[in-house]
Scaffold this motif. Structure first.
Motif, PDB file in Angstrom:
ATOM      1  N   TRP A  52       0.820  -1.083  -0.130  1.00 15.96           N
ATOM      2  CA  TRP A  52      -0.095  -0.169  -0.031  1.00 15.96           C
ATOM      3  C   TRP A  52       0.959   1.157  -0.047  1.00 15.96           C
ATOM      4  O   TRP A  52       1.327   1.685   0.889  1.00 15.96           O
ATOM      5  CB  TRP A  52      -0.911  -0.120   1.358  1.00 15.96           C
ATOM      6  N   LYS A  53       1.155   1.660  -1.296  1.00 17.57           N
ATOM      7  CA  LYS A  53       2.129   2.775  -1.326  1.00 17.57           C
ATOM      8  C   LYS A  53       1.767   4.010  -0.351  1.00 17.57           C
ATOM      9  O   LYS A  53       0.768   4.415  -0.491  1.00 17.57           O
ATOM     10  CB  LYS A  53       2.266   3.272  -2.799  1.00 17.57           C
ATOM     11  N   GLY A  54       2.895   4.556   0.146  1.00 14.43           N
ATOM     12  CA  GLY A  54       2.602   5.565   1.183  1.00 14.43           C
ATOM     13  C   GLY A  54       1.911   5.141   2.501  1.00 14.43           C
ATOM     14  O   GLY A  54       1.879   6.134   3.502  1.00 14.43           O
ATOM     15  N   THR A  55       1.660   3.986   2.757  1.00 22.85           N
ATOM     16  CA  THR A  55       1.037   3.655   4.003  1.00 22.85           C
ATOM     17  C   THR A  55       1.979   2.452   4.622  1.00 22.85           C
ATOM     18  O   THR A  55       2.190   2.285   5.745  1.00 22.85           O
ATOM     19  CB  THR A  55      -0.324   2.995   4.040  1.00 22.85           C
ATOM     20  N   ILE A  56       2.160   1.400   3.908  1.00 25.78           N
ATOM     21  CA  ILE A  56       2.842   0.127   4.261  1.00 25.78           C
ATOM     22  C   ILE A  56       4.532   0.465   3.766  1.00 25.78           C
ATOM     23  O   ILE A  56       4.820   0.869   2.549  1.00 25.78           O
ATOM     24  CB  ILE A  56       2.475  -1.068   3.622  1.00 25.78           C
ATOM     25  N   GLN A  57       5.416   0.551   4.696  1.00 22.81           N
ATOM     26  CA  GLN A  57       6.878   0.513   4.415  1.00 22.81           C
ATOM     27  C   GLN A  57       7.387  -0.563   3.635  1.00 22.81           C
ATOM     28  O   GLN A  57       7.071  -1.585   3.955  1.00 22.81           O
ATOM     29  CB  GLN A  57       7.670   0.729   5.738  1.00 22.81           C
ATOM     30  N   PRO A  58       7.914  -0.215   2.528  1.00 27.50           N
ATOM     31  CA  PRO A  58       8.543  -1.337   1.623  1.00 27.50           C
ATOM     32  C   PRO A  58       9.696  -2.116   2.318  1.00 27.50           C
ATOM     33  O   PRO A  58      10.332  -1.785   3.501  1.00 27.50           O
ATOM     34  CB  PRO A  58       9.230  -0.538   0.725  1.00 27.50           C
ATOM     35  N   ASN A  59       9.406  -3.352   2.077  1.00 25.59           N
ATOM     36  CA  ASN A  59      10.348  -4.407   2.685  1.00 25.59           C
ATOM     37  C   ASN A  59      10.258  -4.744   4.232  1.00 25.59           C
ATOM     38  O   ASN A  59      11.350  -5.088   4.822  1.00 25.59           O
ATOM     39  CB  ASN A  59      11.929  -4.078   2.462  1.00 25.59           C
ATOM     40  N   THR A 102       1.848  -1.095   9.296  1.00 28.83           N
ATOM     41  CA  THR A 102       2.288   0.302   9.454  1.00 28.83           C
ATOM     42  C   THR A 102       3.384   0.788  10.447  1.00 28.83           C
ATOM     43  O   THR A 102       3.607   1.640  10.667  1.00 28.83           O
ATOM     44  CB  THR A 102       0.931   1.351   9.535  1.00 28.83           C
ATOM     45  N   GLY A 103       3.807  -0.419  11.025  1.00 27.97           N
ATOM     46  CA  GLY A 103       5.022  -0.253  11.949  1.00 27.97           C
ATOM     47  C   GLY A 103       4.430   0.173  13.148  1.00 27.97           C
ATOM     48  O   GLY A 103       5.257   0.577  14.102  1.00 27.97           O
ATOM     49  N   ASN A 104       3.157  -0.067  13.730  1.00 28.25           N
ATOM     50  CA  ASN A 104       2.833   0.284  14.914  1.00 28.25           C
ATOM     51  C   ASN A 104       2.650  -1.048  15.790  1.00 28.25           C
ATOM     52  O   ASN A 104       1.458  -1.214  16.102  1.00 28.25           O
ATOM     53  CB  ASN A 104       1.363   1.006  14.764  1.00 28.25           C
ATOM     54  N   ASN A 105       3.663  -1.623  15.858  1.00 27.76           N
ATOM     55  CA  ASN A 105       3.636  -2.770  16.630  1.00 27.76           C
ATOM     56  C   ASN A 105       3.045  -2.754  18.025  1.00 27.76           C
ATOM     57  O   ASN A 105       2.415  -3.845  18.535  1.00 27.76           O
ATOM     58  CB  ASN A 105       5.000  -3.506  16.510  1.00 27.76           C
ATOM     59  N   GLN A 106       3.196  -1.859  18.725  1.00 28.48           N
ATOM     60  CA  GLN A 106       2.482  -1.558  20.182  1.00 28.48           C
ATOM     61  C   GLN A 106       1.099  -1.707  19.920  1.00 28.48           C
ATOM     62  O   GLN A 106       0.581  -2.199  21.100  1.00 28.48           O
ATOM     63  CB  GLN A 106       2.917  -0.190  20.708  1.00 28.48           C
ATOM     64  N   GLU A 107       0.454  -1.297  19.086  1.00 32.77           N
ATOM     65  CA  GLU A 107      -1.015  -1.251  18.917  1.00 32.77           C
ATOM     66  C   GLU A 107      -1.498  -2.812  18.326  1.00 32.77           C
ATOM     67  O   GLU A 107      -2.669  -2.821  18.172  1.00 32.77           O
ATOM     68  CB  GLU A 107      -1.287  -0.201  17.865  1.00 32.77           C
TER      69      GLU A 107
END
Length: 116
Positions: A52-59, A102-107
């Motif tokens: 999801w371009k702009g939302t999910i960080q590549p790789n 989206t990199g919000n692993n705490q949530e």
């Protein structure tokens, strides 16, 4: 865009009695034991990719145990469509993977176990 496999690779395919494919052809299970219809890791661990371009960080990679039922919950969360579910008071079987994606692993909700 999401791409997922539903179970491990099929092994021991025979044509006219001749073995033409087994689980070692292409290293389909990445060395894990078992395949399709097995409860070993080779049968239940499958590729899952999201973009999801702009939302999910590549790789971005995750070892979070997930299930295909999580896709619906993730798409509902991404669309902010909880109020549009037929019966919003009934919880979904899956959990949204959007926080991990989206990199919000705490949530991120993490299950104690998967069942199938």
């Amino acid at each position: 865009v999401a791409f997922a496999g539903d179970n491990g690779p099929n092994g021991n395919i025979k044509v006219n009695g001749k073995l033409i494919h087994d689980l070692t052809t292409f290293e389909s299970t990445a060395g894990m034991r078992g395949g399709k219809r097995d409860i070993y890791e080779g049968g239940i661990r499958t590729p899952f990719l999201m973009q999801w371009k702009g939302t999910i960080q590549p790789n971005l990679a995750s070892s979070l145990p997930t299930s295909l039922e999580d896709l619906f919950a993730t798409f509902v969360d991404a669309a902010k469509a909880e109020d549009f579910l037929p019966k919003p008071e009934i919880p979904l079987d899956g959990v949204s993977l959007l926080p991990a994606a989206t990199g919000n692993n705490q949530e991120q909700i993490v299950r104690d176990y998967l069942y199938f």
